[in-house]
Design an enzyme around this catalytic site. Sequence first.
Site, PDB file in Angstrom:
ATOM      1  CB  SER A 123     -13.068  41.812 -85.964  1.00  0.00           C
ATOM      2  OG  SER A 123     -12.498  43.008 -85.486  1.00  0.00           O
ATOM      3  CE  LYS A 160      -9.526  43.625 -87.461  1.00  0.00           C
ATOM      4  NZ  LYS A 160     -10.512  44.722 -87.302  1.00  0.00           N
TER       5      LYS A 160
END
Length: 202
Positions: A123, A160
């Site tokens: 990701s 993230k």
Amino acid sequence: MNPVDSPSPQRAAVLAYLQRELAAGRAPSLAEIALAFGFASRNAARKHVQALVADGLLEQTTGRSRGLRLPGGPADLLPLAVLGRVAAGQPIGADIGLDQQLWLDRRLFSPTPDYLLKVQGDSMIDDGILDGDLVGVQRSADARDGQTVIARIDGELTIKRLQRTPRRIRLLPRNPAHAPIEIERGQDFAIEGVYCGLLRQG
């Protein structure tokens, strides 16, 4: 060193093994040394290590299970433990205690990390963080908007980019195939640390 003080062939072999491992950034444990040489116990490995330290051929940091280093090594080598895995995708549980330590050039990172985590997932690929990379993490309970963070959500870890607004917190992936994570009011959420850089092992 004169011939009288030369280590025995077995001790010289242990030294060569440790020099090779330490130069590659790995600090073997006594159990790993014992396994590599077929010793019956860690005590035999400990005796060889203690003798090599006494001869000035190795240096050891007391109180660390992987505290060996090469004598006269550069002061900018940093011992970092690999403490588990972090998801680059959906959050995963951390398996703290992988019991691996690497000696790395501190110039690889900014700021200086406290530990390493192994990335699992894709990701964050648009930020150059790939599956299998080791990321440096500096412990911090807070981070600025836009920083890449290690966050704990309902007991599981993810890496993230942090987005803070007056009304909400979002964790943004850096891969369009993944959706942002919205932190709900009252959800168990904490910032564990900030990203400091990475090591890609060949």
